[in-house]
Design a protein around this motif. Structure first.
Motif, PDB file in Angstrom:
ATOM      1  N   PHE A 106       0.560  -8.498  -4.138  1.00 22.21           N
ATOM      2  CA  PHE A 106       0.169  -7.269  -3.447  1.00 22.21           C
ATOM      3  C   PHE A 106      -0.451  -6.267  -4.411  1.00 22.21           C
ATOM      4  O   PHE A 106      -1.516  -5.698  -4.153  1.00 22.21           O
ATOM      5  CB  PHE A 106       1.388  -6.653  -2.755  1.00 22.21           C
ATOM      6  N   GLU A 107       0.202  -6.052  -5.563  1.00 18.72           N
ATOM      7  CA  GLU A 107      -0.305  -5.097  -6.543  1.00 18.72           C
ATOM      8  C   GLU A 107      -1.679  -5.516  -7.058  1.00 18.72           C
ATOM      9  O   GLU A 107      -2.595  -4.697  -7.172  1.00 18.72           O
ATOM     10  CB  GLU A 107       0.681  -4.985  -7.708  1.00 18.72           C
ATOM     11  N   GLY A 108      -1.820  -6.807  -7.397  1.00 16.95           N
ATOM     12  CA  GLY A 108      -3.100  -7.290  -7.902  1.00 16.95           C
ATOM     13  C   GLY A 108      -4.200  -7.178  -6.870  1.00 16.95           C
ATOM     14  O   GLY A 108      -5.318  -6.721  -7.164  1.00 16.95           O
ATOM     15  N   ALA A 109      -3.919  -7.587  -5.632  1.00 19.45           N
ATOM     16  CA  ALA A 109      -4.927  -7.535  -4.577  1.00 19.45           C
ATOM     17  C   ALA A 109      -5.287  -6.094  -4.237  1.00 19.45           C
ATOM     18  O   ALA A 109      -6.463  -5.793  -3.975  1.00 19.45           O
ATOM     19  CB  ALA A 109      -4.408  -8.254  -3.330  1.00 19.45           C
ATOM     20  N   LEU A 295      -4.240 -14.023  -4.629  1.00 22.38           N
ATOM     21  CA  LEU A 295      -5.127 -13.005  -4.063  1.00 22.38           C
ATOM     22  C   LEU A 295      -5.111 -13.060  -2.534  1.00 22.38           C
ATOM     23  O   LEU A 295      -5.059 -12.011  -1.869  1.00 22.38           O
ATOM     24  CB  LEU A 295      -6.548 -13.213  -4.585  1.00 22.38           C
ATOM     25  N   ALA A 296      -5.132 -14.279  -1.978  1.00 21.81           N
ATOM     26  CA  ALA A 296      -5.098 -14.421  -0.519  1.00 21.81           C
ATOM     27  C   ALA A 296      -3.799 -13.856   0.041  1.00 21.81           C
ATOM     28  O   ALA A 296      -3.806 -13.135   1.053  1.00 21.81           O
ATOM     29  CB  ALA A 296      -5.250 -15.898  -0.140  1.00 21.81           C
ATOM     30  N   VAL A 297      -2.676 -14.165  -0.616  1.00 22.12           N
ATOM     31  CA  VAL A 297      -1.387 -13.619  -0.165  1.00 22.12           C
ATOM     32  C   VAL A 297      -1.394 -12.096  -0.265  1.00 22.12           C
ATOM     33  O   VAL A 297      -0.951 -11.387   0.646  1.00 22.12           O
ATOM     34  CB  VAL A 297      -0.239 -14.209  -1.002  1.00 22.12           C
ATOM     35  N   GLY A 298      -1.926 -11.570  -1.373  1.00 20.13           N
ATOM     36  CA  GLY A 298      -1.961 -10.131  -1.571  1.00 20.13           C
ATOM     37  C   GLY A 298      -2.799  -9.409  -0.536  1.00 20.13           C
ATOM     38  O   GLY A 298      -2.417  -8.338  -0.054  1.00 20.13           O
ATOM     39  N   VAL A 299      -3.950 -10.000  -0.166  1.00 22.25           N
ATOM     40  CA  VAL A 299      -4.812  -9.383   0.851  1.00 22.25           C
ATOM     41  C   VAL A 299      -4.076  -9.305   2.192  1.00 22.25           C
ATOM     42  O   VAL A 299      -4.170  -8.299   2.907  1.00 22.25           O
ATOM     43  CB  VAL A 299      -6.132 -10.176   0.988  1.00 22.25           C
ATOM     44  N   VAL A 300      -3.337 -10.358   2.521  1.00 24.18           N
ATOM     45  CA  VAL A 300      -2.558 -10.345   3.767  1.00 24.18           C
ATOM     46  C   VAL A 300      -1.478  -9.261   3.712  1.00 24.18           C
ATOM     47  O   VAL A 300      -1.174  -8.614   4.725  1.00 24.18           O
ATOM     48  CB  VAL A 300      -1.917 -11.728   4.007  1.00 24.18           C
ATOM     49  N   ILE A 302      -1.546  -6.374   2.010  1.00 22.78           N
ATOM     50  CA  ILE A 302      -2.012  -4.994   1.847  1.00 22.78           C
ATOM     51  C   ILE A 302      -1.721  -4.132   3.076  1.00 22.78           C
ATOM     52  O   ILE A 302      -1.134  -3.042   2.941  1.00 22.78           O
ATOM     53  CB  ILE A 302      -3.510  -4.959   1.479  1.00 22.78           C
ATOM     54  N   PRO A 303      -2.101  -4.546   4.272  1.00 22.93           N
ATOM     55  CA  PRO A 303      -1.787  -3.679   5.433  1.00 22.93           C
ATOM     56  C   PRO A 303      -0.286  -3.519   5.664  1.00 22.93           C
ATOM     57  O   PRO A 303       0.174  -2.458   6.098  1.00 22.93           O
ATOM     58  CB  PRO A 303      -2.462  -4.396   6.607  1.00 22.93           C
ATOM     59  N   ILE A 304       0.488  -4.571   5.364  1.00 25.34           N
ATOM     60  CA  ILE A 304       1.944  -4.468   5.535  1.00 25.34           C
ATOM     61  C   ILE A 304       2.508  -3.460   4.541  1.00 25.34           C
ATOM     62  O   ILE A 304       3.348  -2.616   4.888  1.00 25.34           O
ATOM     63  CB  ILE A 304       2.606  -5.853   5.350  1.00 25.34           C
ATOM     64  N   GLY A 305       2.047  -3.542   3.291  1.00 25.14           N
ATOM     65  CA  GLY A 305       2.560  -2.640   2.271  1.00 25.14           C
ATOM     66  C   GLY A 305       2.145  -1.200   2.471  1.00 25.14           C
ATOM     67  O   GLY A 305       2.947  -0.272   2.266  1.00 25.14           O
ATOM     68  N   THR A 306       0.888  -0.980   2.883  1.00 24.34           N
ATOM     69  CA  THR A 306       0.380   0.381   2.998  1.00 24.34           C
ATOM     70  C   THR A 306       0.744   1.054   4.311  1.00 24.34           C
ATOM     71  O   THR A 306       0.910   2.276   4.363  1.00 24.34           O
ATOM     72  CB  THR A 306      -1.152   0.384   2.831  1.00 24.34           C
ATOM     73  N   ARG A 307       0.888   0.274   5.386  1.00 19.96           N
ATOM     74  CA  ARG A 307       1.114   0.875   6.707  1.00 19.96           C
ATOM     75  C   ARG A 307       2.565   0.774   7.182  1.00 19.96           C
ATOM     76  O   ARG A 307       2.956   1.472   8.118  1.00 19.96           O
ATOM     77  CB  ARG A 307       0.202   0.216   7.729  1.00 19.96           C
ATOM     78  N   VAL A 308       3.333  -0.116   6.558  1.00 21.07           N
ATOM     79  CA  VAL A 308       4.728  -0.282   6.988  1.00 21.07           C
ATOM     80  C   VAL A 308       5.683   0.089   5.855  1.00 21.07           C
ATOM     81  O   VAL A 308       6.459   1.048   5.965  1.00 21.07           O
ATOM     82  CB  VAL A 308       4.998  -1.732   7.462  1.00 21.07           C
ATOM     83  N   VAL A 309       5.621  -0.659   4.753  1.00 26.45           N
ATOM     84  CA  VAL A 309       6.563  -0.446   3.653  1.00 26.45           C
ATOM     85  C   VAL A 309       6.354   0.922   3.010  1.00 26.45           C
ATOM     86  O   VAL A 309       7.322   1.658   2.749  1.00 26.45           O
ATOM     87  CB  VAL A 309       6.422  -1.567   2.596  1.00 26.45           C
TER      88      VAL A 309
END
Length: 321
Positions: A106-109, A295-300, A302-309
């Protein structure tokens, strides 16, 4: 006399066993520490930002206080937790490791995403006010130690997973050595990095030889590019390590296809080169595909981390946290 010689023989035997144990601990600490490369590089790349804007004389004390906070994080909190997990809930290590790997992805992506799609920063008068320098320093140090706690948790979990099944005291000594070693390595490197521009200025202004002055100017001019390169390397290492951790974790819980596909393609790439280069090509291919997967996991995520977590974290701990 014979009794004294026998006693000395016993002492020598005990010393040899102790030395062998120390060598084993150091060896395992080195292997475990190597597994944490992604988090270490990112830690070294991120920390210099916490001393920007302060007087040169305050830079090393700030780095030193962050390093002490990092040692406290590892030795007083994370080490006991890791040992308790190993003793009473070893089944939790793999899920926690995968969670940490997901965080690295997540951080890298997110860094790549913000580089490709920079968002407009909203001006905040409170953020740009000068305020009390000592208060600002305390805030920066506290923020750096909180960030370090997350990276240190990942480092200690990776190290714990890399240690083979052994005694409680062996694991404790190995983890302690990893904790101290990586802290010295990271913050020693950070101390050198943050003072390199001062060293360059000193050489440029007071060097007796033209070559010395030219080298000083080169150091000053090259530091921004060096820090930018370090950030790129740190991001790539995070994706590589995070992707590798998740792939191995999936393989261990019975989802074999992604892990086997990566190794199949890496072996195929190695077969296309000479035997002397096959090992290096296979490793590079594996690392590259691990990073792409990360990177693929991180892109998925990103919205979870920024909008939920992120909003939940802010609501619980406050915006400063």
């Amino acid at each position: 006399m014979s009794g004294l010689l026998a006693l000395l023989d016993d002492v020598a035997a005990i010393a040899k066993v102790a030395a062998a144990s120390v060598d084993d601990i150091a060896g395992q600490a080195a292997k475990a520490g190597a597994k944490t490369a992604g988090a270490l590089i990112d830690d070294a790349a991120v920390t210099p930002a916490y001393v920007q804007g302060f007087e040169a004389r305050r830079e090393l004390p700030i780095v030193g206080r962050i390093a002490l906070g990092s040692i406290r994080n590892k030795m007083l909190i994370l080490l006991p937790i890791a040992l308790l997990l190993s003793a009473f809930a070893p089944w939790m290590i793999a899920p926690l490791l995968m969670l940490g790997g997901a965080y690295l992805c997540f951080e890298g992506a997110e860094k790549i995403w913000h580089k490709l799609f920079p968002h407009e920063h909203v001006y905040d008068a409170a953020e740009h006010s000068v305020g009390d320098p000592s208060h600002l320093e305390e805030e920066k140090i506290a923020g750096a130690i909180k960030t370090d706690f997350i990276l240190s948790a990942e480092i200690m979990t990776i190290a714990l997973a890399a240690i083979p099944q052994s005694s409680f005291w062996f694991e404790a000594a190995t983890l302690a050595m990893v904790g101290v070693g990586v802290t010295v390595a990271v913050y020693g490197s950070v101390a050198v990095i943050v003072k390199m521009d001062d060293l360059g200025l000193l050489m440029a202004n007071k060097g007796r030889l033209g070559m010395t002055r030219a080298l000083g100017r080169g150091i000053v001019a090259g530091m921004p590019g060096f820090l930018a390169t370090l950030m790129v390397i740190g991001t790539a290492a995070m994706l590589w390590v995070g992707g590798s951790i998740i792939l191995h974790g999936l393989h261990e819980i019975g989802v074999h296809a992604p892990y086997e596909l990566v190794h199949h393609w890496a072996e195929a790439a190695a077969h296309g080169v000479s035997e002397g280069l096959a090992g290096a090509v296979e490793w590079l291919s594996t690392a590259g595909m691990d990073a792409v997967f990360g990177l693929a996991v991180g892109v998925v995520l990103i919205p979870i981390g920024t909008r939920v977590v992120g909003p939940v974290w802010t609501a619980v701990f406050g915006s400063k946290a």
